[in-house]
Design a protein around this motif. Structure first.
Motif, mmCIF file in Angstrom:
data_model
loop_
_atom_site.group_PDB
_atom_site.id
_atom_site.type_symbol
_atom_site.label_atom_id
_atom_site.label_comp_id
_atom_site.label_asym_id
_atom_site.label_seq_id
_atom_site.Cartn_x
_atom_site.Cartn_y
_atom_site.Cartn_z
ATOM 1 N N VAL A 1 0.841 -1.202 0.000
ATOM 2 C CA VAL A 1 0.000 0.000 0.000
ATOM 3 C C VAL A 1 0.874 1.249 0.000
ATOM 4 C CG1 VAL A 1 -1.558 1.394 1.402
ATOM 5 C CG2 VAL A 1 -2.020 -1.035 1.093
ATOM 6 N N VAL A 2 1.884 1.270 0.855
ATOM 7 C CA VAL A 2 2.765 2.447 0.924
ATOM 8 C C VAL A 2 3.429 2.674 -0.434
ATOM 9 C CG1 VAL A 2 4.835 3.420 1.991
ATOM 10 C CG2 VAL A 2 3.154 2.243 3.411
ATOM 11 N N ALA A 3 3.878 1.575 -1.070
ATOM 12 C CA ALA A 3 4.514 1.703 -2.383
ATOM 13 C C ALA A 3 3.539 2.297 -3.397
ATOM 14 C CB ALA A 3 5.017 0.339 -2.851
ATOM 15 N N VAL B 1 13.345 6.527 5.148
ATOM 16 C CA VAL B 1 12.518 5.518 4.500
ATOM 17 C C VAL B 1 13.056 5.162 3.108
ATOM 18 C CG1 VAL B 1 10.143 4.959 3.781
ATOM 19 C CG2 VAL B 1 10.523 6.281 5.854
ATOM 20 N N ALA B 2 13.910 6.032 2.554
ATOM 21 C CA ALA B 2 14.522 5.757 1.245
ATOM 22 C C ALA B 2 15.398 4.509 1.303
ATOM 23 C CB ALA B 2 15.335 6.961 0.781
ATOM 24 N N ALA B 3 15.724 4.036 2.505
ATOM 25 C CA ALA B 3 16.536 2.825 2.647
ATOM 26 C C ALA B 3 15.747 1.575 2.253
ATOM 27 C CB ALA B 3 17.040 2.691 4.083
ATOM 28 N N ASN B 4 14.414 1.665 2.170
ATOM 29 C CA ASN B 4 13.586 0.507 1.833
ATOM 30 C C ASN B 4 13.719 0.164 0.345
ATOM 31 O OD1 ASN B 4 11.085 -0.851 0.818
ATOM 32 N ND2 ASN B 4 10.546 -0.820 2.982
ATOM 33 N N ALA B 5 14.268 -1.031 0.059
ATOM 34 C CA ALA B 5 14.599 -1.411 -1.326
ATOM 35 C C ALA B 5 13.357 -1.574 -2.196
ATOM 36 C CB ALA B 5 15.421 -2.697 -1.327
ATOM 37 N N THR B 6 12.277 -2.106 -1.616
ATOM 38 C CA THR B 6 11.042 -2.293 -2.386
ATOM 39 C C THR B 6 10.486 -0.951 -2.852
ATOM 40 O OG1 THR B 6 10.567 -4.185 -0.983
ATOM 41 C CG2 THR B 6 8.746 -3.348 -2.307
ATOM 42 N N LEU B 7 10.427 0.002 -1.920
ATOM 43 C CA LEU B 7 9.905 1.331 -2.269
ATOM 44 C C LEU B 7 10.807 1.991 -3.300
ATOM 45 C CD1 LEU B 7 8.840 2.695 1.255
ATOM 46 C CD2 LEU B 7 7.473 1.458 -0.421
ATOM 47 N N ARG B 8 12.120 1.835 -3.091
ATOM 48 C CA ARG B 8 13.082 2.453 -4.002
ATOM 49 C C ARG B 8 12.909 1.915 -5.418
ATOM 50 N NH1 ARG B 8 17.775 1.711 -0.742
ATOM 51 N NH2 ARG B 8 18.234 0.047 -2.206
ATOM 52 N N ALA B 9 12.732 0.587 -5.520
ATOM 53 C CA ALA B 9 12.591 -0.036 -6.845
ATOM 54 C C ALA B 9 11.344 0.500 -7.548
ATOM 55 C CB ALA B 9 12.521 -1.553 -6.692
ATOM 56 N N ARG B 10 10.239 0.608 -6.812
ATOM 57 C CA ARG B 10 8.996 1.123 -7.406
ATOM 58 C C ARG B 10 9.180 2.559 -7.891
ATOM 59 N NH1 ARG B 10 4.161 -1.402 -5.818
ATOM 60 N NH2 ARG B 10 3.022 0.342 -6.704
ATOM 61 N N LEU B 11 9.838 3.369 -7.068
ATOM 62 C CA LEU B 11 10.027 4.780 -7.423
ATOM 63 C C LEU B 11 10.978 4.909 -8.605
ATOM 64 C CD1 LEU B 11 10.199 6.180 -3.793
ATOM 65 C CD2 LEU B 11 8.432 6.731 -5.487
ATOM 66 N N GLU B 12 11.977 4.036 -8.634
ATOM 67 C CA GLU B 12 12.938 4.077 -9.735
ATOM 68 C C GLU B 12 12.245 3.747 -11.059
ATOM 69 O OE1 GLU B 12 16.891 2.526 -9.162
ATOM 70 O OE2 GLU B 12 17.232 4.041 -10.713
#
Lengths: 157, 343
Positions: free
Chosen positions: B246-248, B278-289
């Motif tokens: 959800v956050v992603a 929170v930028a340390a979260n790899a899942t979120l980072r991948a989605r944003l990338e």
């Protein structure tokens, strides 16, 4: 000394806002309002309505959990919005300067039970509890001088 | 140019030395670990006393690490807000005393400006760029137009995203800090098992809201584990995965709106910077990338060490401001509330 408990059912956010507005009108410098209850029970939402009611417009009121203290200085009243969630001991909580808050304005304190023996003698406690869906139940307990003030205030709800 | 930076705005006390060639000469942070805590973790250094006790030795330690004489310091940067006033005063007054003694300029830094400019300490990030700042205390989208020029597109109307991670971790019985704990648990979880609300998704604008999501997780936990019991490890993993998904989704949705607004202005080198813990979260980072790439933006994420609260970013903001000839008087006040930009 503590007064009797009043249980108020809040059917929706509008009811929560009405209670917050009523309380906001009665606030004056030196007041300590303790907000207790579980995560998600509605403490910050209630504080947001109180702060907006004091200011007279919809204020941006972020959660104070990480910053611990957020101060709202309005021309006629200063409000300290305090959140003790991250703290463990009453001594830590006391270090936040709640005495200073009470000297200049009003302290709205979430997780106020963490103040332990540093709680003031005169204060109003609102314990929030989630009922079904948007419904909230609030248990109000006045302490010290708030006993008389709450009686007057609750008569006008 | 070599600048000493001091950070005392909230939980941590930190000192760092950074130069205008982007070299971090020293970077020292004091953590107060407590082993008697129910959840472990870091005790917030809320007391001014705690900052006072360690700041001097941290500065000395930074000077030793950098192997520099005091005469090599060209300026002193100290966080002046926003944060806890008592802690801010300690860092700012120390910075003023050093600036006066060394006869060097003082720069009073906004902590959020430190985050906003930190990408330029590690990469070529020409202005303007889009900034998503996601941390325990903040959740904002801004256009960084230049040093001291920030335009806010949106912010959280209630809880910050890092706070949501911590509180949800607590609800499902995972440890502190909540971010890494949820990310770990989510790896084996089935996000599709639970349907959670996606606050603000699909709405116009760039504001965030996470309070309702926290409450929804609480309901879910209540259903999974009647009062007095705790959720099973499998349930915790599934809830963690559902929450993180959800956050992603929400971050992606809000950032997509911001990118749209940003691109209208035809930035010459469109870049998305993601900063904050929170930028340390790899899942979120991948989605944003992948979102950034779809829109033709380059993404820069400063390393975790620069994303959590630190003094290197404060020193760097000092370098940026001093390079432009900006300095502050020794009367500069500490400011508990100090928004980086209005809407």
């Amino acid at each position: 000394m503590s007064g009797p408990l009043t249980v108020i059912d809040l059917a929706d956010l509008a009811a929560t806002e009405r209670l917050a507005r009523r309380l906001a009108k009665a606030l004056r410098p030196g007041d300590f309002i303790g907000l207790t209850g579980d995560l998600g029970a509605g403490k910050t939402t209630f504080a947001r309505y109180v702060i907006s009611a004091v200011s007279g417009r919809a204020e941006e009121v972020p959660s104070p959990t990480f910053n611990l203290v957020l101060v709202y200085a309005f021309p006629h009243l200063i409000l300290w919005h305090v959140d003790l969630y991250r703290l463990r001991t009453p001594e830590e909580a006391y270090e936040l300067g709640i005495d200073d808050a009470l000297a200049e304005g009003v302290a709205l304190v979430e997780w106020s039970e963490r103040l332990g023996h540093f709680l003031p003698e005169d204060w109003l406690e609102l314990r929030f509890e989630e009922a079904a869906g948007q419904t909230r139940r609030v248990h109000v307990r006045p302490h010290g001088r708030w006993i008389g003030r709450w009686r007057v205030l609750s008569d006008s709800l | 140019m070599i600048v000493l930076g001091l950070e005392t705005s909230c939980d941590e006390t930190a000192a760092a030395i950074v130069d205008s060639d982007r070299r971090i000469r020293a970077d020292v942070v004091h953590l107060q670990l407590a082993d008697h805590q129910p959840y472990g973790g870091v005790v917030p250094e809320i007391a001014a006393r705690a900052h006072v006790e360690v700041l001097d030795s941290l500065i000395a330690r930074a000077m030793t690490e950098a192997a520099l004489p005091w005469s090599a310091i060209d300026g002193v940067a100290a966080t002046a807000g926003p944060g806890l006033i008592a802690g801010l005063m300690v860092g700012l007054v120390t910075g003023k005393a050093l600036a006066a003694t060394l006869d060097r300029p003082l720069v009073a830094i906004n902590h959020l400006e430190g985050h906003a400019l930190s990408a330029r300490l590690v990469a070529d990030a020409p202005f303007p760029y889009l900034l998503l700042l996601i941390s325990g205390g903040h959740c904002q989208l801004l256009i960084v137009e230049g040093v001291g020029r920030y335009r806010r597109l949106g912010t959280t109307i209630d809880d910050a995203v890092g706070e949501a991670f911590d509180k949800v971790a607590k609800l499902i019985g995972l440890g502190y800090p909540g971010g890494p704990a949820i990310e770990r648990a989510a790896q084996t979880g089935r996000a599709a098992r639970f349907k959670l609300p996606r606050p603000m998704k699909g709405r116009p604008g760039c504001d965030f809201s996470f309070s309702g999501l926290k409450t929804a997780v609480r309901h879910l936990v209540h259903d999974l584990a009647p009062s007095g019991t705790t959720v099973s490890a499998v349930d915790a993993s599934d809830v963690a995965a559902a929450f993180q998904a959800v956050v992603a989704d929400v971050l992606e949705d809000r950032t997509a709106n911001a990118i749209e607004q940003f691109l209208v202005e035809q930035p010459p080198s469109p870049t998305l910077v993601v900063a904050g813990g929170v930028a340390a979260n790899a899942t979120l980072r991948a989605r944003l990338e992948s979102l950034a790439n779809r829109h033709g933006l380059r993404m820069i994420v400063p390393p975790p060490r620069l994303c959590t609260d630190n003094a290197a970013m404060i020193a760097w903001a000092g370098v940026e401001r001093l390079t432009l000839g900006q300095r502050d008087p020794l009367t500069a006040p500490a400011r508990a509330r100090w928004p980086l930009a209005g809407e």
